[in-house]
Design a protein around this motif. Structure first.
Motif, PDB file in Angstrom:
ATOM      1  N   ASP A  98     -16.979  27.933  63.638  1.00  0.00           N
ATOM      2  CA  ASP A  98     -16.375  27.024  64.012  1.00  0.00           C
ATOM      3  C   ASP A  98     -17.116  25.544  63.853  1.00  0.00           C
ATOM      4  O   ASP A  98     -17.733  25.527  63.546  1.00  0.00           O
ATOM      5  CB  ASP A  98     -16.757  27.282  65.949  1.00  0.00           C
ATOM      6  N   LEU A  99     -16.134  24.904  63.679  1.00  0.00           N
ATOM      7  CA  LEU A  99     -16.567  23.984  62.696  1.00  0.00           C
ATOM      8  C   LEU A  99     -15.393  22.221  62.832  1.00  0.00           C
ATOM      9  O   LEU A  99     -14.198  23.078  62.357  1.00  0.00           O
ATOM     10  CB  LEU A  99     -16.677  23.838  60.843  1.00  0.00           C
ATOM     11  N   THR A 100     -15.592  21.079  63.062  1.00  0.00           N
ATOM     12  CA  THR A 100     -14.946  19.982  62.933  1.00  0.00           C
ATOM     13  C   THR A 100     -15.007  19.261  61.646  1.00  0.00           C
ATOM     14  O   THR A 100     -16.341  18.607  61.920  1.00  0.00           O
ATOM     15  CB  THR A 100     -15.244  19.432  64.375  1.00  0.00           C
ATOM     16  N   ILE A 101     -14.161  18.911  61.047  1.00  0.00           N
ATOM     17  CA  ILE A 101     -14.464  17.815  59.340  1.00  0.00           C
ATOM     18  C   ILE A 101     -13.833  16.752  60.344  1.00  0.00           C
ATOM     19  O   ILE A 101     -13.097  16.850  60.720  1.00  0.00           O
ATOM     20  CB  ILE A 101     -13.764  18.595  58.413  1.00  0.00           C
ATOM     21  N   GLU A 102     -14.654  15.678  60.293  1.00  0.00           N
ATOM     22  CA  GLU A 102     -13.965  14.328  60.616  1.00  0.00           C
ATOM     23  C   GLU A 102     -13.561  14.043  59.845  1.00  0.00           C
ATOM     24  O   GLU A 102     -13.724  13.618  59.165  1.00  0.00           O
ATOM     25  CB  GLU A 102     -15.523  13.410  61.431  1.00  0.00           C
ATOM     26  N   SER A 103     -12.103  13.118  61.081  1.00  0.00           N
ATOM     27  CA  SER A 103     -10.912  12.002  59.822  1.00  0.00           C
ATOM     28  C   SER A 103     -11.856  11.125  60.008  1.00  0.00           C
ATOM     29  O   SER A 103     -12.975  10.484  60.382  1.00  0.00           O
ATOM     30  CB  SER A 103     -10.066  11.699  60.657  1.00  0.00           C
ATOM     31  N   GLY A 104     -11.490  10.396  57.983  1.00  0.00           N
ATOM     32  CA  GLY A 104     -11.941   9.038  57.644  1.00  0.00           C
ATOM     33  C   GLY A 104     -14.147   9.496  57.477  1.00  0.00           C
ATOM     34  O   GLY A 104     -14.142   7.922  57.526  1.00  0.00           O
ATOM     35  N   ARG A 105     -14.507  11.095  56.948  1.00  0.00           N
ATOM     36  CA  ARG A 105     -15.559  10.641  56.962  1.00  0.00           C
ATOM     37  C   ARG A 105     -15.990  11.796  56.164  1.00  0.00           C
ATOM     38  O   ARG A 105     -15.384  12.057  55.723  1.00  0.00           O
ATOM     39  CB  ARG A 105     -16.477  11.321  58.179  1.00  0.00           C
ATOM     40  N   PHE A 106     -17.300  11.546  56.076  1.00  0.00           N
ATOM     41  CA  PHE A 106     -17.352  12.474  54.024  1.00  0.00           C
ATOM     42  C   PHE A 106     -18.376  13.564  54.661  1.00  0.00           C
ATOM     43  O   PHE A 106     -19.390  13.418  55.406  1.00  0.00           O
ATOM     44  CB  PHE A 106     -18.683  11.135  52.949  1.00  0.00           C
ATOM     45  N   THR A 107     -18.505  15.030  54.667  1.00  0.00           N
ATOM     46  CA  THR A 107     -18.723  15.569  55.036  1.00  0.00           C
ATOM     47  C   THR A 107     -19.017  16.547  53.802  1.00  0.00           C
ATOM     48  O   THR A 107     -17.904  16.552  53.065  1.00  0.00           O
ATOM     49  CB  THR A 107     -17.312  16.337  56.063  1.00  0.00           C
ATOM     50  N   ALA A 108     -20.855  16.537  53.802  1.00  0.00           N
ATOM     51  CA  ALA A 108     -21.090  18.202  52.829  1.00  0.00           C
ATOM     52  C   ALA A 108     -21.158  19.181  54.106  1.00  0.00           C
ATOM     53  O   ALA A 108     -22.275  18.957  54.696  1.00  0.00           O
ATOM     54  CB  ALA A 108     -22.371  17.369  52.235  1.00  0.00           C
ATOM     55  N   ILE A 109     -20.659  20.334  53.167  1.00  0.00           N
ATOM     56  CA  ILE A 109     -20.503  21.827  52.967  1.00  0.00           C
ATOM     57  C   ILE A 109     -22.175  22.152  52.091  1.00  0.00           C
ATOM     58  O   ILE A 109     -22.044  22.156  51.219  1.00  0.00           O
ATOM     59  CB  ILE A 109     -19.846  22.364  52.869  1.00  0.00           C
ATOM     60  N   MET A 110     -23.639  22.924  52.385  1.00  0.00           N
ATOM     61  CA  MET A 110     -24.170  22.992  52.059  1.00  0.00           C
ATOM     62  C   MET A 110     -24.806  24.590  52.796  1.00  0.00           C
ATOM     63  O   MET A 110     -24.309  25.019  53.758  1.00  0.00           O
ATOM     64  CB  MET A 110     -25.657  22.337  51.672  1.00  0.00           C
ATOM     65  N   GLY A 111     -25.444  25.082  51.618  1.00  0.00           N
ATOM     66  CA  GLY A 111     -25.621  26.741  52.144  1.00  0.00           C
ATOM     67  C   GLY A 111     -26.477  27.529  50.676  1.00  0.00           C
ATOM     68  O   GLY A 111     -26.038  27.073  49.415  1.00  0.00           O
ATOM     69  N   PRO A 112     -26.565  28.411  50.747  1.00  0.00           N
ATOM     70  CA  PRO A 112     -27.193  29.061  49.613  1.00  0.00           C
ATOM     71  C   PRO A 112     -26.337  30.389  48.814  1.00  0.00           C
ATOM     72  O   PRO A 112     -25.455  30.012  49.428  1.00  0.00           O
ATOM     73  CB  PRO A 112     -28.251  30.489  50.061  1.00  0.00           C
ATOM     74  N   SER A 113     -25.937  30.097  47.438  1.00  0.00           N
ATOM     75  CA  SER A 113     -25.026  31.029  46.584  1.00  0.00           C
ATOM     76  C   SER A 113     -24.741  32.334  48.098  1.00  0.00           C
ATOM     77  O   SER A 113     -25.414  32.961  47.768  1.00  0.00           O
ATOM     78  CB  SER A 113     -25.793  31.064  45.538  1.00  0.00           C
ATOM     79  N   GLY A 114     -23.470  32.282  47.949  1.00  0.00           N
ATOM     80  CA  GLY A 114     -23.335  33.543  48.095  1.00  0.00           C
ATOM     81  C   GLY A 114     -22.621  33.724  49.703  1.00  0.00           C
ATOM     82  O   GLY A 114     -21.840  34.391  50.699  1.00  0.00           O
ATOM     83  N   SER A 115     -23.513  33.007  50.279  1.00  0.00           N
ATOM     84  CA  SER A 115     -23.314  32.119  52.092  1.00  0.00           C
ATOM     85  C   SER A 115     -21.860  31.844  52.917  1.00  0.00           C
ATOM     86  O   SER A 115     -21.525  31.552  53.542  1.00  0.00           O
ATOM     87  CB  SER A 115     -23.848  30.659  52.355  1.00  0.00           C
ATOM     88  N   GLY A 116     -20.871  31.501  51.477  1.00  0.00           N
ATOM     89  CA  GLY A 116     -19.222  31.087  51.667  1.00  0.00           C
ATOM     90  C   GLY A 116     -18.551  30.329  52.085  1.00  0.00           C
ATOM     91  O   GLY A 116     -17.676  29.470  52.338  1.00  0.00           O
ATOM     92  N   LYS A 117     -19.986  28.785  51.092  1.00  0.00           N
ATOM     93  CA  LYS A 117     -19.035  27.952  51.203  1.00  0.00           C
ATOM     94  C   LYS A 117     -18.164  27.736  50.318  1.00  0.00           C
ATOM     95  O   LYS A 117     -16.798  26.712  51.034  1.00  0.00           O
ATOM     96  CB  LYS A 117     -20.299  26.728  50.269  1.00  0.00           C
ATOM     97  N   SER A 118     -17.429  28.704  49.084  1.00  0.00           N
ATOM     98  CA  SER A 118     -16.352  28.225  48.188  1.00  0.00           C
ATOM     99  C   SER A 118     -15.151  29.273  49.215  1.00  0.00           C
ATOM    100  O   SER A 118     -13.879  28.660  49.336  1.00  0.00           O
ATOM    101  CB  SER A 118     -16.411  28.814  47.003  1.00  0.00           C
ATOM    102  N   THR A 119     -15.524  29.767  50.084  1.00  0.00           N
ATOM    103  CA  THR A 119     -14.508  30.066  50.790  1.00  0.00           C
ATOM    104  C   THR A 119     -13.778  30.131  52.344  1.00  0.00           C
ATOM    105  O   THR A 119     -12.921  29.621  52.226  1.00  0.00           O
ATOM    106  CB  THR A 119     -15.065  32.010  51.363  1.00  0.00           C
TER     107      THR A 119
END
Ligand code: ADP
Ligand code: ADP
Length: 232
Positions: free
Chosen positions: A27-48
């Protein structure tokens, strides 16, 4: 820019004993007009997660909404059109065509789509990105930072509602990384662009307005206005 939202997003790869739960209820909201970084270890699901948000991959269950559009309600053709017209992509490896000049690379997606460039927007982008005296150069004649700025201009040229950057500084040294991150931040501040960046580098995530931490396919935390120390 537009907001993007994931609700109860799951993604299962494979079947039977080989099943991998890449996303386990995001569950995630990416806010409009903002810069959001998605971080996490390798294999945590970031690319997916990024691919599901960008309409490149279909979730197993749950919802993605970008602006007012539910991606699950779109046909494959509608999804392709949605990506082409409303989503910008920046890759780790720049993906510039070597035989084209910077200017031709920037304009290529519009050329392919048969859309006339908005030259006022082109000039503004080139100004913000500091590329005015590099437009006639081919990629090999540009530094890594300049190549990635060309890739950023290419991603922004169609005025996408949202830009996804997958490890955009992964191939850059720290000085040129800072340059590219500064320009991504400026495109958010000055152009109102929504930018989502996947990174595993705390120094990169520190440029973002919001940092979403992903672990084992779940949102494990969220930091607003992070400093590098927070991210570490
Ligand atoms: P990250 O980007 O954080 O490294 P990924 O989203 O690439 O994580 O991967 C999350 C999990 O899903 C990992 O266990 C990975 O091995 C698995 N995975 C990713 N893509 C596929 C795929 N196409 N087929 C099977 N498993 C996959
Ligand atoms: P089409 O070529 O039919 O328009 P694609 O799915 O090949 O559709 O590509 C649509 C957009 O998504 C393009 O901008 C492409 O560069 C980008 N894209 C394709 N595959 C990936 C990927 N694995 N990761 C990130 N972006 C991708």
């Amino acid at each position: 820019g537009v907001a993007a939202e994931a609700r109860g997003l799951t993604k299962v790869y494979g079947s039977g004993a080989a099943q991998v739960h890449a996303l386990a209820g995001i569950d995630l909201t990416i806010e409009s007009g903002r810069f959001t970084a998605i971080m996490g270890p390798s294999g945590s699901g970031k690319s997916t997660l990024m691919h599901c948000l960008a309409g490149l991959d279909q979730a197993t269950s749950g919802e993605v909404v970008v602006g007012d559009q539910r991606l699950a309600a779109m046909s494959d053709n509608e999804l392709t059109a949605f990506r082409r017209h409303h989503v910008g992509f920046v890759f780790q490896s720049f993906n510039l065509l070597p035989m084209l000049t910077a200017k031709q690379n920037i304009l290529l997606p519009l050329d392919l789509a048969g859309v006339d460039p908005d030259w006022t927007w082109f000039d503004e982008l080139i100004g913000v990105l500091g590329l005015a005296d590099r437009l006639g150069h081919r990629p090999t004649q540009l530094s890594g930072g300049q190549q990635q700025r060309v890739a950023v201009a290419r991603a922004l040229m169609s005025r996408p509602r949202i830009v996804f950057a997958d490890e955009p500084t992964g191939n850059l040294d720290s000085r040129t990384s800072a340059e590219v991150l500064e320009f991504l931040r400026r495109s958010v501040r000055e152009l109102g662009q929504t930018v989502v960046m996947v990174t595993h580098e705390p120094s990169a995530a520190a440029y973002a307005d919001h940092v979403v931490l992903v672990a084992d396919g779940r949102v494990a935390g969220r930091l607003d206005s992070p400093t590098q120390d927070d991210v570490l």
